[in-house]
Design an enzyme around this catalytic site. Structure first.
Site, PDB file in Angstrom:
ATOM      1  N   HIS A  82       0.879  -1.691  -0.075  1.00  0.00           N
ATOM      2  CA  HIS A  82      -0.054  -0.096  -0.248  1.00  0.00           C
ATOM      3  C   HIS A  82       1.000   1.297   0.040  1.00  0.00           C
ATOM      4  CE1 HIS A  82      -3.354   2.287   1.201  1.00  0.00           C
ATOM      5  NE2 HIS A  82      -2.662   2.875   1.711  1.00  0.00           N
ATOM      6  N   ASP A 161     -14.561   3.070   7.512  1.00  0.00           N
ATOM      7  CA  ASP A 161     -13.744   4.398   6.893  1.00  0.00           C
ATOM      8  C   ASP A 161     -14.434   5.940   6.299  1.00  0.00           C
ATOM      9  OD1 ASP A 161     -10.918   5.540   7.414  1.00  0.00           O
ATOM     10  OD2 ASP A 161     -11.316   4.250   5.057  1.00  0.00           O
ATOM     11  N   ARG A 168     -13.753  13.125   9.387  1.00  0.00           N
ATOM     12  CA  ARG A 168     -13.008  14.071  10.379  1.00  0.00           C
ATOM     13  C   ARG A 168     -12.396  15.431   9.363  1.00  0.00           C
ATOM     14  NH1 ARG A 168      -8.785   8.422   9.138  1.00  0.00           N
ATOM     15  NH2 ARG A 168      -7.262  10.778   9.087  1.00  0.00           N
ATOM     16  N   SER A 183      -7.629   4.080   9.974  1.00  0.00           N
ATOM     17  CA  SER A 183      -8.369   4.581   8.094  1.00  0.00           C
ATOM     18  C   SER A 183      -7.394   3.457   7.154  1.00  0.00           C
ATOM     19  CB  SER A 183      -8.535   5.380   6.890  1.00  0.00           C
ATOM     20  OG  SER A 183      -8.323   6.073   6.915  1.00  0.00           O
ATOM     21  N   LYS A 187      -8.551  -0.755   6.375  1.00  0.00           N
ATOM     22  CA  LYS A 187      -9.273  -1.359   4.820  1.00  0.00           C
ATOM     23  C   LYS A 187      -8.188  -2.004   3.981  1.00  0.00           C
ATOM     24  CE  LYS A 187      -9.041   3.518   3.640  1.00  0.00           C
ATOM     25  NZ  LYS A 187      -8.677   4.151   3.129  1.00  0.00           N
TER      26      LYS A 187
END
Ligand code: URA
Length: 431
Positions: A82, A161, A168, A183, A187
């Site tokens: 990621h 999320d 947020r 967050s 995922k």
């Protein structure tokens, strides 16, 4: 416990329990916890922080708020990577097939362009016919068959999320490390892999501008992923200038193909090798990351990674001829060069600004407009390069006429001076 009491504890700097955090997240997703209550708790977290355990409980509750992909029927250690997002970041396009070509299964969920950053899904969809919206069954079956798959993350992945992030965003609580960790990781956990490599970027084009903030995020991701029982490494990489030369969709695929053929820009190749080396190590294909580096180089230079990419493109309906004839990728109807006004050395590049301009040319998702696969920017100069007055700094591409204002903005994104060093791409590892 009353939601009021959960908020009060965090406001007073006490620790919440796993059960309290789960109750809060589930209640918010179901609409039983009001947005103002969640906003108050998020503000308290922003100021008081979360312990490692609390961060993990929040991550777990968010991951379990939606569908959890089950990869258990796939043999081996499933590895995912990621990136925290950047400009010109085509690393996934290279490393997914590269790592899979060594026999390590890679099941990758990916996203679309957001703000000034591009999205791997949009980039891959510039290959004619390529399909990213795979069902879970197609996704798992493909990984079993060819060793890798890349699919777009659907709405039912970590829905908590999405809801919390939107709140947020409205309440100035984005910049909290435990909230960012939960967050991102929620995922990833829902995607079902056993091991993760995080590419945490820093610099002008990154979510975290400062290296020390990127390091804190990397440490948070690593500690929390370990609490989740996952194998994990984070790589810190520079986004002080775009990665490689291409920014956009088809242009980035063409550059990724060059890297898969053993060439391509040095920074892209170096980062792809560093990330793949960690993935190969976590996936058990090599005994240490150094061996992973040699293996990754060998897989790029022998054409093995490229062959796996061909299989990946074919499996997802894409035109594999683009690998041999990149001009089959969508081409723009308009191009504009950006000549330099003065002679000198490129001192810096306003990377975030270039990401936004690529978006305005059509490469991103600004408003409801469709993504233009041919739009983007191809840099001709990077930091440390010599440039003569009148020489091109970049070429802009689009399927709509290119504004002189955008050309001027790109020119202004290059600071030209007398001396500058080339920028290193890697700044360290966290594990
Ligand atoms: N990226 C995410 O996915 N979440 C954050 O909170 C910040 C960046």
């Amino acid at each position: 416990m009353l939601v009021y009491e959960i908020i009060r504890k965090k406001l007073d700097g006490e620790e919440n329990t796993a059960e309290e955090i789960r109750q809060l997240v589930d209640g918010f997703v179901r609409g039983e916890v009001a947005a103002e209550q969640m906003a108050a708790w998020l503000a308290a977290v922003y100021i008081r922080g979360l312990s490692d355990d609390e961060t993990w409980w929040l991550t777990e509750a968010m991951a379990k708020s939606g569908r959890m992909i089950d990869l258990s029927s796939i043999e081996g250690i499933k590895v995912d990577k990621h990136s925290t997002g950047g400009v010109g970041d085509k690393v996934s396009v290279v490393v997914v097939p590269l790592v899979a070509s060594a026999g390590v299964p890679v099941a990758k969920l990916t996203g679309r362009a957001l703000g000034h950053t591009g999205g791997t899904a949009d980039k891959l969809e510039s290959i004619p016919g390529m399909r990213l919206n795979l069902s879970e069954e197609e996704f798992v079956t493909q990984v079993k068959r060819i060793g890798c798959a890349i699919a777009v993350a659907t709405e039912d992945i970590a829905p908590a999320d999405k809801k919390i992030y939107a709140l947020r965003d409205k309440t100035a609580t984005i910049a909290s490390i435990p909230l960012i960790v939960s967050s991102i990781l929620s995922k990833k956990l829902a995607g079902g892999a056993d091991a993760f490599v995080f590419d945490v970027k820093f610099g002008d084009g990154a979510f975290m501008r400062r290296l020390e903030d990127a390091r804190a995020l990397a440490e948070g991701l690593v500690r929390t992923a370990k609490l989740a029982g996952k194998k994990v490494v984070a790589v810190l990489s520079s986004m002080e200038q775009p990665l490689g030369y291409a920014i956009g969709n088809a242009v980035e695929i063409a550059e990724a193909i060059d890297v898969l053929k053993g060439g391509g820009p040095t920074d892209v190749r170096e980062l792809c090798i560093a990330i793949s080396a960690q993935m190969l190590w976590l996936g058990g294909a090599v005994t240490n990351p150094e061996e992973g580096q040699s293996k990754a180089r060998e897989l790029l230079d022998s054409g093995m990674a490229l062959e796996k990419f061909r299989q990946l493109v074919a499996a997802q309906g894409g035109d594999t001829k683009v690998l041999d004839e990149p001009l089959r990728l969508p081409q723009p109807s308009h191009k504009a060069e950006v000549p330099a006004e003065q002679t000198g050395v490129v001192m810096s590049i306003a990377t975030r600004q270039l990401g936004l301009i690529a978006g305005q040319l059509g490469a991103g998702r600004l408003g409801a407009a469709e993504v233009d696969p041919a739009a983007g920017i191809v840099l001709l100069k990077k930091v440390g390069d010599q440039v003569e007055a009148g020489e091109s700094l970049a070429i802009l591409q689009s399927n709509k006429p290119i504004d002189n204002e955008l050309i001027a903005k790109v020119r202004a994104s290059f600071a030209i001076g007398e001396v500058a060093q080339k920028l290193p791409i890697l700044a360290g590892f966290v594990q």
